[in-house]
Enzyme design. Structure first.
Site, short mmCIF file in Angstrom:
data_model
loop_
_atom_site.label_atom_id
_atom_site.label_comp_id
_atom_site.label_asym_id
_atom_site.label_seq_id
_atom_site.Cartn_x
_atom_site.Cartn_y
_atom_site.Cartn_z
N GLU A 1 10.09 5.49 26.65
CA GLU A 1 10.30 4.64 27.75
C GLU A 1 12.14 4.32 28.23
OE1 GLU A 1 8.51 2.26 29.03
OE2 GLU A 1 6.78 1.85 27.48
N SER B 1 -16.21 -19.43 -28.05
CA SER B 1 -16.25 -18.77 -29.14
C SER B 1 -14.68 -18.64 -28.97
CB SER B 1 -17.19 -18.05 -29.84
OG SER B 1 -18.48 -18.38 -30.29
#
Length: 738
Positions: A134, A394
């Site tokens: 580019e 428990s």
């Protein structure tokens, strides 16, 4: 990011940056093909004349554009107004784990995946491909590249079509910041001016960051990070050459090259990028060919959705803050999410599970699985079950014993009775509806016996227990209009998984609770006292000996299970020296599940979770000063046997007891070799006749009163002997025959 250099030095005989062959190449070509000595044909002369005119026009146009950009920059700057610098962009909100890995991202208000990205987030080879394809002179120009413009104009003139553009990356970023529907000369000039302005205001790295964040990749994907996650299912930090080339090619025509719709077009575009950069000397021919053979994805993948409930909660608290960093470790979170999905698939379509992993030292949450599947409507997947108020069964017993240890009422080797007893109108029973007789406190905790826990709670006081847990930071919810009672010790209260896990981490820290935190870097709150170090160590060392679930190794983690009333909730919470893990299993709607129990449903998940942490269990802290390690017989007399001092506990019936054999005894079988063993004597005392005897749960006869009876064993092994009387009182021993 270190300053990147474009490799624009072609090899001998390569095409130069202007797009024209180098001098050496021209010379060799001339020597191989000498010019024709005669006059040129008319058509050839016309072609050259036409090409010359086009080249002249292109050169004039290029010089004009450059003159406008260079000479009228100040006026154009004023005409176009201040440049957008991308500082007010709406980005996708992102939530990251403790190492910076993406947990979850959110769409922008426009429905776009626009994930922020910087140069340090992307593989360096992507930049090599991007700049070579580019903008080769990106690091050297100031926003506009006159050489690229001249090359583009020349190629347009000589080929009659656009071969390459003249836009720099700075100009492309300007176009992304100010998108225009139409392309025109005016728009091109505006982009050039904006490119110059961006270079004046921003650094090269900041311009690259904007490109990485805004480049279009088809559909609602913007930015290289969103594209890499959607197409390759990975962050862009580690890209192959083929993947990098595809990500460079897509922004040129994002909708027509979308791999999920036009796979072949995407492949051709990627290969054109590879062909273009092949002559730059960045990659070998073999690397280029290998990149061309890489498969192109044909579908979009979902962006990460890790710890979605934690991410939602973080965004709800600070919706404007992005990115958000959590203490969660994505690798642990992902592993345990898979574990939860696998386990609930076996448990049933209506079952769900929740897990939480805590660092004992800091209170940081390393993983929080609030439901097995965020999108499973049947399992109410979007409900955070780590915050649901449920009965712990428990699971609160260790804290009852912990306060008892702290008060000097009991020691782990203190003897305590597990027999039928009534506390006013309350008569607790064990989970298996049997009783163990006389056991040590340590054994009572390991077997989760109910009567001993309630007896100790009566001495400690239910109000004191709930106050102590609340002071440590846990929120316990009692039914409306109900005061704390003895049922508190067996699950008569509501608690969150997060709070319960935090309390257990306090046991691992020898009695101080570190408040849980999930925001990385958040201010650490001061630890809170739960129980004294000696008491915490007694509890932890006792829980270390809890019998593990089937096919699991014992003695590696200290843990406790719990099952709520009506089989609605199954719990297992365990810890080693470094981590505490809490597990809840049940239905999200709270409906009962036949046979659901903490030991069989939650404990296996707990042990598997520790195994999947990928490390050996860390040892618990060493015994603090003041710990008394001895046998029952050597304890101080007040600690040898626990006796309730309250008036509420009353024996329901004359106690029935098995005097021989004692619980846990090993008996030698006798008898002639080859014949059945001699009978084993059982001596029974007390109880209301008739007395019924069971061996391993099977009836073995009855007696009219106490005395001695005999039974014939089948052979070596364990035998559980249970005697019940007419009132329901019972005693049980487990002996080994050898």
């Amino acid at each position: 990011m270190s300053k990147m250099k474009s490799s624009s030095c072609p090899q001998r005989g390569e095409v130069g940056t202007s797009g024209m062959p180098r001098e050496g190449t021209l010379r060799h070509a001339a020597e191989a093909n000498p010019p024709h000595p005669g006059p040129l044909p008319t058509r050839e002369r016309e072609r050259q004349q036409r090409g010359g005119r086009l080249a002249a026009y292109a050169a004039i146009a290029t010089l004009w554009i450059v003159a406008i950009v260079a000479g009228g920059a100040v006026g154009l700057f004023q005409a176009f107004g201040p440049p957008p610098l991308g500082r007010d962009l709406e980005l996708s909100s992102v939530v990251l784990d403790r190492k910076g890995q993406l947990l979850r991202a959110y769409l922008t208000s426009e429905g776009r995946w626009r994930l922020p990205a910087t140069t340090k987030d992307v593989d360096p080879r992507f930049f090599e491909v991007l700049l070579a394809y580019e903008d080769k002179r990106f690091w050297h120009h100031r926003g506009v590249d006159p050489f690229a413009m001249m090359r583009a104009a020349w190629q347009l003139a000589t080929h009659g079509r656009i071969v390459s553009g003249g836009s720099t990356l700075s100009m492309q970023v300007a176009r992304l910041l100010e998108p225009r529907a139409k392309r025109s000369f005016h728009v091109k000039v505006r982009e050039a001016v904006r490119g110059l302005e961006l270079e004046w205001k921003l650094s090269k790295e900041e311009i690259l960051d904007l490109y990485l964040t805004l480049a279009p990749y088809g559909g609602n994907l913007e930015g290289v990070r969103a594209a890499s996650l959607a197409y390759f299912n990975k962050e862009p930090r580690r890209l192959t050459l083929g993947e990098a080339a595809l990500l460079v090619a897509l922004p040129q025509s994002p909708e027509l090259r979308r791999p999920d719709r036009y796979q072949e077009a995407a492949r051709r575009a990627r290969n054109r990028v590879l062909d273009r950069i092949a002559g730059h000397g960045l990659f070998t021919a073999a690397e280029i060919e290998r990149a061309k053979r890489e498969p192109v994805p044909n579908a979009r993948k979902s962006l990460p959705m890790i710890a979605p409930h934690a991410a939602d909660e973080a965004m709800a608290v600070s919706p404007r803050q992005t990115p958000q960093r959590l203490t969660i470790d994505a690798s642990i979170q992902r592993t345990l999410e898979a574990l939860a999905r696998d386990r609930v698939a076996v448990l049933g379509p209506d079952m769900s599970a929740a897990l939480i992993v805590v660092n004992n030292a800091t209170g940081e949450i390393l993983a929080r699985i609030a439901s097995p599947d965020y999108f499973d409507e049947r399992r109410a997947g979007q409900v955070d079950l780590t915050q649901a108020i449920r009965s712990p069964g428990s699971a609160l017993k260790p804290f009852i014993y912990g306060i008892g240890f702290e008060d000097g009422l009991i020691h782990p080797d203190t003897l305590i009775e597990d027999r039928p007893i009534r506390f006013g109108a309350y008569a607790p029973e064990n989970f298996d509806l049997t009783f163990q007789g006389t056991v040590t406190v340590r054994r009572a905790l390991q077997l989760s016996l109910n009567v001993p826990a309630v007896a100790v709670l009566e001495e400690v006081g239910p109000t004191r227990l709930i106050t102590r847990l609340a002071q440590a930071g846990a929120t316990l919810i009692l039914p409306k209009t109900e005061a704390p009672g003895l049922a508190l010790g067996l699950g008569g209260v509501g608690v969150r998984l997060t709070d319960l896990t935090m309390l257990y981490a306090g046991l691992a820290r020898q009695g101080t609770v570190a408040p849980l935190n999930e925001g990385l870097g958040a201010v650490q709150k001061a630890p809170k006292r739960l129980i004294e170090p000696v008491a915490a160590w007694y509890v932890a060392s006792s829980l270390l000996g809890t019998p593990p679930p089937e096919s699991a190794a014992g003695g590696r983690i200290a843990f406790k299970t719990g099952t709520s009333y009506g089989y609605r909730d199954a719990w297992a919470v365990g810890f080693d020296g470094k981590h505490t893990i809490g597990v809840w299993v049940g239905r999200p709607d709270g409906a009962p599940v036949t046979g659901l129990a903490g030991r069989t449903a939650a404990a296996p998940i707990l042990f598997d979770a520790f195994a999947r942490l990928g490390m050996s269990p860390h040892p618990l802290p060493s015994a603090p000063r003041g710990v008394l390690i001895t046998s029952t017989a050597k304890l101080p007399p007040p600690l040898r046997r626990f006796a309730s001092h309250g008036a509420a506990g009353e024996a329901m019936t004359p106690q029935v007891r098995i005097l021989f054999p004692p619980n846990g005894a090993s008996l030698e079988l006798s008898g002639l070799q080859g014949e059945a063993p001699d009978p084993i004597a059982i001596k029974i005392a007390g109880g209301t006749p008739p007395l019924n005897i069971m061996l391993n749960g099977m009836p073995a006869g009855s007696r009219s009163g106490a005395g001695t009876l005999f039974f014939e064993p089948d052979g070596p092994g364990f035998v559980r002997v249970t005697v019940t009387d007419a009132t329901g009182a019972a005693d049980t021993v487990l002996v080994r025959l050898q």
